[in-house]
Design a protein around this motif. Structure first.
Motif, PDB file in Angstrom:
ATOM      1  N   HIS A  27       0.833  -1.201   0.000  1.00 40.88           N
ATOM      2  CA  HIS A  27       0.000   0.000   0.000  1.00 40.88           C
ATOM      3  C   HIS A  27       0.870   1.255   0.000  1.00 40.88           C
ATOM      4  CE1 HIS A  27      -4.217  -1.338   0.572  1.00 40.88           C
ATOM      5  NE2 HIS A  27      -3.685  -2.385   1.174  1.00 40.88           N
ATOM      6  N   LYS A  90      -8.533  -5.477  -6.041  1.00 41.42           N
ATOM      7  CA  LYS A  90      -7.274  -4.767  -6.265  1.00 41.42           C
ATOM      8  C   LYS A  90      -7.056  -4.462  -7.737  1.00 41.42           C
ATOM      9  CE  LYS A  90      -4.343  -8.900  -6.765  1.00 41.42           C
ATOM     10  NZ  LYS A  90      -3.169  -9.625  -6.222  1.00 41.42           N
ATOM     11  N   TRP A  93      -8.125  -0.938  -8.802  1.00 40.31           N
ATOM     12  CA  TRP A  93      -7.174   0.125  -8.466  1.00 40.31           C
ATOM     13  C   TRP A  93      -5.963   0.055  -9.382  1.00 40.31           C
ATOM     14  CZ3 TRP A  93      -2.365   1.717  -7.238  1.00 40.31           C
ATOM     15  CH2 TRP A  93      -2.227   2.942  -6.580  1.00 40.31           C
ATOM     16  N   GLY A 137     -10.231   3.507  -9.104  1.00 38.87           N
ATOM     17  CA  GLY A 137      -9.384   3.312  -7.940  1.00 38.87           C
ATOM     18  C   GLY A 137     -10.046   3.788  -6.670  1.00 38.87           C
ATOM     19  N   SER A 138     -10.722   4.932  -6.737  1.00 37.71           N
ATOM     20  CA  SER A 138     -11.366   5.479  -5.552  1.00 37.71           C
ATOM     21  C   SER A 138     -12.513   4.603  -5.073  1.00 37.71           C
ATOM     22  CB  SER A 138     -11.863   6.900  -5.856  1.00 37.71           C
ATOM     23  OG  SER A 138     -12.480   7.468  -4.730  1.00 37.71           O
ATOM     24  N   TYR A 141     -10.803   1.288  -3.526  1.00 37.62           N
ATOM     25  CA  TYR A 141      -9.681   1.285  -2.593  1.00 37.62           C
ATOM     26  C   TYR A 141     -10.112   1.104  -1.149  1.00 37.62           C
ATOM     27  CZ  TYR A 141      -5.392   2.351  -0.197  1.00 37.62           C
ATOM     28  OH  TYR A 141      -4.297   2.264   0.624  1.00 37.62           O
ATOM     29  N   SER A 158      -1.843   6.090   4.380  1.00 39.52           N
ATOM     30  CA  SER A 158      -2.229   7.138   3.444  1.00 39.52           C
ATOM     31  C   SER A 158      -1.540   8.453   3.770  1.00 39.52           C
ATOM     32  CB  SER A 158      -3.758   7.314   3.473  1.00 39.52           C
ATOM     33  OG  SER A 158      -4.159   8.327   2.579  1.00 39.52           O
ATOM     34  N   PHE A 206       0.640  -2.480  -6.996  1.00 34.10           N
ATOM     35  CA  PHE A 206      -0.592  -2.825  -6.298  1.00 34.10           C
ATOM     36  C   PHE A 206      -1.150  -4.161  -6.769  1.00 34.10           C
ATOM     37  CE2 PHE A 206      -4.940  -2.067  -4.676  1.00 34.10           C
ATOM     38  CZ  PHE A 206      -4.616  -1.557  -3.435  1.00 34.10           C
TER      39      PHE A 206
END
Length: 426
Positions: A27, A90, A93, A137-138, A141, A158, A206
Motif C-alpha cells: 500500500h 485490487k 485500483w 481506484g477510488s 480502494y 495514506s 498494487f
C-alpha cells in the motif's frame, strides 16, 4: 525490512504478522508513487499553467477542475456494481492507476505536438480519461484497504504516502522556482510524462497485493435498481451525516483558486512566474501535515474532521476579512501563505473522511457506500462551479466567507459522527 517499516511508521511493536507487513509495504509503495504522480499533474496549478502557455482559451482552463473532480466521482455508482460482483478488487485500483498513466502520457504528447484550442481539447479529453480511471481506484480502494490492513494503520499509510509524495512534488517545485526546470510547455510535458510512468509503476506494485477473496453475495441485491442504490442512504443515519460533513468540507477543496484570485486583485499579483512558489506552499503544507493527520485519523477520524473544519473556517474567514479590508492578500507571497494554511486544513479533511469511511460499519457494502458518497459529492462539486459566478458578481472575499461558514458547519455536523475506531467495522 518490511517488519521494520511497519513498526517504525505505525508506532507498533514489530510483532505484526508477515502478511500485514507485506500489505503495508505494498500500500505504502503504490500510494506514494500515485500521490507523487497526482501532484505533478495538479489541474489547479500545473495543467492551468500548461494550457496558458500553449495559448488555449480561458474556457479550457476553467473546465479543468470540474472535469477532473466530477469525472473522478460521478462514475462510481456504476463502477460499484462491477466491483461488488468481483472477488478481488485490487485489479480495479491497479487498472485505474495504469489508465491514469496512459492519460498523463497522452497529455504530455499533446503538449509537445499541439497548440491553442486543439491542445485544449486534447488535454481535456486526456484529463477526462484520467478522471474516470481515478474513479475506479477510488471506488475500490476503501474496500481493499479495509480487508488487507488492520485498523490503526489505514490512515497512517495514506498520510505517510501523502507526505512522501508531497516531498517529491516539493523537489519539482524548487526546480521550477530556480528555473532548472524552465517554464516551457516542453519541460512541463516531461514532468507530466514522468507522472504517467509513476502511475503505471504504482499499478504494477498494487497488482502484487495479497488480497483475500471478497464476499459477493450483496452484489445483485445491493445495486439492483435505483431504489436499491440509495437504500443505504435511507436506512443509515450515520452515512447521511458523514455525507453532509463531506459536503460542507468541500469548501477546503474549492477555496485555493479564490485565494489566488483575491491575492491578484490588488494588481501586484499572480502570474505564471509564481507557479513554483504556489506549488512550494502547497507541497510544504502536505509534508508537514499529512502524516500527522493520518495518525490522528487512526485514533479518531471524527475528531480529525472536526479539527480540519475549525482550521479551515479560521483560515478562510481571516482571508475573507483581510481581502475585504485591504482589497487583496499582499500579492503572491500572501497567496502562498494562505494556500499553505488552507492546504493543511484540506489534508485534515481528506485524511479524516477517507479513514472514517474505511473504518465505519458498512454492512458488507463498502464499495456501495464509497461510490454513493463520492457520486453525491461529485454532483455537489459540479454545483460548486457556481461559486465562480458569485466571485465575478460580488468578489472572491465573499466566496471565501461563504466557504468559512461551510467549513464551520462541517465541524459542527461531525460532532454527531460515531467514533468508528472504537467499534467493529467491515
Amino acid at each position: 525490512m518490511q517488519r521494520l517499516l511497519y513498526s517504525t511508521l505505525t508506532g507498533g511493536n514489530g510483532h505484526a504478522s508477515s502478511d500485514q507487513n507485506r500489505a503495508f509495504a505494498t500500500h505504502f509503495s503504490a500510494l506514494t508513487a500515485s500521490k507523487l504522480a497526482g501532484g505533478l499533474v495538479d489541474p489547479k496549478l500545473v495543467l492551468s499553467a500548461l494550457l496558458v502557455a500553449l495559448g488555449a482559451p480561458g474556457g479550457f482552463v476553467g473546465a479543468l477542475v470540474p472535469v477532473r473532480e466530477a469525472g473522478a466521482l460521478l462514475p462510481q455508482l456504476a463502477l460499484a456494481a462491477w466491483i461488488e460482483r468481483s472477488r478481488q478488487r485490487k485489479w480495479f485500483w491497479a487498472a485505474g492507476a495504469a489508465g491514469q498513466g496512459v492519460a498523463a502520457l497522452g497529455m504530455a504528447a499533446t503538449a509537445l505536438l499541439l497548440e491553442g484550442s486543439v491542445a485544449g481539447w486534447g488535454i481535456l479529453a486526456c484529463l477526462a480519461l484520467l478522471a474516470v480511471c481515478r474513479s475506479a481506484g477510488s471506488a475500490s480502494y476503501k474496500d481493499v484497504l479495509a480487508r488487507t490492513l488492520d485498523k490503526g494503520t489505514r490512515g497512517t499509510v495514506s498520510g505517510l504516502a501523502g507526505t512522501l509524495g508531497a516531498v517529491g512534488v516539493l523537489g519539482v517545485a524548487v526546480l521550477l522556482s530556480v528555473r532548472i526546470i524552465p517554464g516551457t510547455p516542453s519541460a512541463i510535458a516531461v514532468v507530466i510524462a514522468l507522472a504517467g510512468v509513476l502511475w503505471i509503476v504504482a499499478g504494477l506494485i498494487f497488482a502484487r497485493l495479497d488480497e483475500p477473496e471478497a464476499q459477493t453475495g450483496n452484489a445483485d441485491q445491493g445495486l439492483g435498481g435505483l431504489r436499491a442504490v440509495f437504500a443505504p442512504l435511507r436506512r443509515d443515519a450515520q452515512l447521511r451525516r458523514y455525507i453532509l460533513t463531506r459536503t460542507l468540507l468541500i469548501s477546503t477543496a474549492l477555496a485555493p483558486p479564490f485565494v489566488v484570485m483575491l491575492a491578484g486583485s490588488q494588481g501586484d499579483g499572480i502570474n505564471l512566474g509564481h507557479l513554483g512558489l504556489l506549488v512550494l506552499a502547497s507541497s510544504a503544507a502536505a509534508i508537514v501535515s499529512s502524516y500527522v493527520w493520518g495518525r490522528l485519523s487512526d485514533r479518531s477520524s471524527r475528531l480529525t474532521l472536526m479539527f480540519a473544519g475549525v482550521a479551515a473556517a479560521g483560515v478562510l474567514a481571516l482571508a475573507a476579512a483581510v481581502g475585504t479590508l485591504t482589497g487583496g492578500l499582499g500579492g503572491p507571497f500572501g497567496a502562498a501563505g494562505f494556500v499553505f494554511a488552507a492546504k493543511i486544513a484540506y489534508e485534515g479533511a481528506r485524511a479524516g473522511r477517507k479513514t472514517h469511511l474505511a473504518d465505519m460499519q458498512a454492512h458488507g457494502q463498502k464499495a456501495v457506500y464509497t461510490a454513493l458518497s463520492n457520486s453525491i459529492l461529485g454532483v455537489m462539486l459540479l454545483l460548486g462551479g457556481g461559486f465562480g459566478l458569485l466571485a465575478d458578481a460580488a468578489g472572491p472575499a465573499l466566496v471565501l466567507g461563504v466557504f468559512a461558514v461551510m467549513a464551520a458547519g462541517g465541524a459542527l455536523v461531525a460532532l454527531g459522527l460515531d467514533e468508528v475506531q472504537q467499534a467493529s467495522g467491515d
